[in-house]
Each structure stands twice: as C-alpha cells, then as structure tokens.
Design an enzyme around this catalytic site. Sequence first.
Site, PDB file in Angstrom:
ATOM      1  CG  HIS A 143     -83.693 -14.473 -22.969  1.00  0.00           C
ATOM      2  ND1 HIS A 143     -84.282 -13.873 -21.651  1.00  0.00           N
ATOM      3  CD2 HIS A 143     -82.427 -14.914 -22.334  1.00  0.00           C
ATOM      4  CE1 HIS A 143     -83.561 -13.936 -20.569  1.00  0.00           C
ATOM      5  NE2 HIS A 143     -82.393 -14.725 -21.164  1.00  0.00           N
ATOM      6  CD  GLN A 223     -76.706 -13.840 -26.315  1.00  0.00           C
ATOM      7  OE1 GLN A 223     -75.612 -13.796 -26.513  1.00  0.00           O
ATOM      8  NE2 GLN A 223     -77.183 -14.067 -24.850  1.00  0.00           N
ATOM      9  CE  LYS A 246     -77.222 -11.290 -21.791  1.00  0.00           C
ATOM     10  NZ  LYS A 246     -76.976 -12.699 -21.464  1.00  0.00           N
ATOM     11  CB  CYS A 384     -83.793 -17.679 -20.056  1.00  0.00           C
ATOM     12  SG  CYS A 384     -83.270 -17.466 -18.439  1.00  0.00           S
TER      13      CYS A 384
END
Length: 426
Positions: A143, A223, A246, A384
């Site tokens: 990212h 993530q 997240k 991104c």
Amino acid sequence: MPIDKTHFFCNLPANSEIAEMKNRIIDIRNDFPILKQKVNNKELIYFDNAATTQKPQIVLDTLNEYYTKYNANIHRGVHFLSSFTTEATENARKTIQKFINAKSNKEVIITKGTTDSINLIAFSFGERYVSEGDEIIVSEMEHHSNIVPWQLMCERKKAKIIVLPMNDNGELEIEKLDNLISDKTKLISVAHVSNALGTINPIEEIIQKAHSKDIPVLIDGAQAVQHIKVDVKELDCDFYVFSGHKLYGPTGVGVLYGKEELLNELPPYQGGGEMISKVTFAKTTFNELPFKFEAGTPNYIDTIGLAKAIDYVQDIGLENIYKYETQLLNYATYKLKKIKGLRIIGEANKKSSVISFLIDGIHPTDAGTLLDQLGIAIRTGTHCAEPVMQHFNISGTTRASFAFYNTFEEIDEFVKGLERVHGMLS
Ligand code: PLP
C-alpha cells in the site's frame, strides 16, 4: 434464500456446521445497525471491508457512553472523570497488548492508524539508524502507506528503496530476498496481507531471513489482524502496525507495536505534552514508553472503543472468522470465475477474503457505479497500490472484500448484479 450448493464444490463445512454458522450470522448481523439500511432502495450489501469495516453496536454504545458520562482528558487530572477514563484507556492498551500477545504494554503505542504508525517508524528509525547509501526493502505489493513514508525518509537521508518483486499470481518472490539483502540493508517493511490482491505473505520466512542477517522487520498488518490471529512474540517481528477502523473499531486510532528494546533506542517522532518527563528552555527529557511516542492529547475514547471491538472479535474467535471468511472467498471465487470475460487479479495460494478482478470491456468505475444502484458497495481503482497495477499493466480493478457479517446469499446477489452489469455494458 437457500445457499446455492449445486455448483459449489469448494471446501464447505458439513451441513450442520453451515446451519450453525447461519444462525450465528443472523445474530452477528443484528449487532451491526448499518447493515439493516437500504441504499438506493435496495438492501445494503457491504463488500468494501478492506477499506473500512462496519461497527458493532457495542462499539457505538461505548463511544456514546464515554462522551456522555466519562469524558475528561486523561493522565493529568486528579478528579474522578479523568482517573476513570485514564484507567479505561490503560486497560484498553492492555487489551490490545493481549490481542497481539506483546510482552509488555510499553510496547503498544497508540497512533492514528497504520499510516501514522509507519510514518512514526520511518522518521524515528531513519533518524537513528539510516545514513547516506543505506537501503530499505519493501515489496512490490505494498500500500502507498508502506512506500511513501520510506521514500520521504530516504530522500532526507539519501538512502534507497529496494523492491522485493512478486510473480503474476501476486505472490512475493521470496527466493530473491537473500540476494536483495546487503550490508546496507537497514530494515525490511512488508504487508502481512495485500489489500489489492488478498495475498497472505510468508512473513515468518521473511522475518527469519532478515533476522539471520540482523535486520529488523516491520509488518504492515492493516489487512491482517481482522482475519488472522497475530502473535507478535511468536512471529518475532520488530514492529507490527494496524488500524482500528479496519478491525471493527473507530476511525482515527491505530497501533504501533515495537519491541521494547528497539523503541527505547528510537528518538521521539513528535514533541508536545505527555511525551516529556521534564521541560526547561535549556533541555527536555522524555517520558518512558509508551508515552514517549504519544505526544499531545491521545485519542483516548476511540482507544477504549477499539478495545471493545477487539473484545467483540475475540468473542466470535479469529479462527472461526478465518474459517468462515475463507468459505466466502472460495464460494465467491468459484462463482465469479463463471462470469464470461472475468479475470481475477491475484490468485495466490494463500489469500484473505479479498477478490480483485476485471471484466473484459467493462471499466471498474462503471461496474462499481451500476452495482451501487443495486445497493452493492464495492471498491474500484488502484486501492492505493499503484505499483501492483503497474505490475499487471492495468489502471485499476474492481474489488470485493468480505467480513464475517457477509453471507453466501449476498455473494449470490453480487454475482447476479455483475451479470446484469455484464449484460448492459459488454
Ligand atoms: N496498509 C494496508 C495494507 C492497507 O490496506 C491500508 C489501508 O487500506 C493502509 C496500510 C493504510 O491504513 P490507514 O489508512 O488506516 O492508515
């Protein structure tokens, strides 16, 4: 709506397990008020979880409760509200510490999020350890948040970024790492899970290779922590970073884990209140960990909210979450592959519940806009991660990313929606 099992030969659990999971999912979905909404007059199907996750009622209630009843600036007050909220914040830090199995709560720095955590390390580590000609290794699938802070630091220090490449399945070419590491390498910084491809990277192997040459490793877990159980002691990573939003928690709060001995060596990132021990105009001495890296009024209420989100996730169990989301991923992959002209970008062996894809002749933005009309929220663009797009020579993808509150039925609706889009545009 029944699960379409006739075309479904991926590794599904037994029927009784599905029934149990389905019952649990109904309860879980009831915990997320936003999922009951209609968008464009259709039941909302939220498949943009890699960008941000929705918040359970318990997190929303906690934020409301603290602002309504307990708000006062922490660490400075002798009065009831300040003491109460200080204790709740420090308990939240301990919840985070246990969640990632850090050795001490001094190793848990509260930040604004993943980006902020990486910028902190890029600055402080750069100041302390990086000189002209030195090298930082990042991977091709990072990212921008795990590229640009290092570029800024390298510009300041006249150092260089070295890139660990990936193959066309979206897997890191880990066998090339040994050759990329040199006596100039100061740090390796890689994503645990790619947001654009869903690849779960072999970070254990990367850490082990790096440590065999005394090189510290930062893992971008933005993530990962919401899908996979993370144990920083077992991984032996030097830094691990993630974002609250997240992980079903509030926005504007995140975590930097760092080994205590390393954090002790690094200079502060920002100056201000809280991070000092003593200030005179002649000299300032700094507070101990973790406060040395927490200048200014911390985001204490969102930190407490994040701890509630962690409790919520742990109550479901990360192993259950991983198992269920893998079923969603397998089911969606199988069904999407049946759509004519659909190409999945990123087919790594080990993936989290993210699918990036393209359909011949259909621009991702058009697909996203039409799906939105059907109440289906997905993300389109570069996510991104422009170097990933450059690798595949594409301008962007359509990305669906699943959470434990998503269902097989929603995937069926999504596939039907895509077929409609296909019929209209191709
Ligand atoms: N790293 C990865 C892998 C991400 O997916 C993201 C956000 O999508 C980030 C870093 C940046 O996270 P944040 O915007 O919460 O700081």
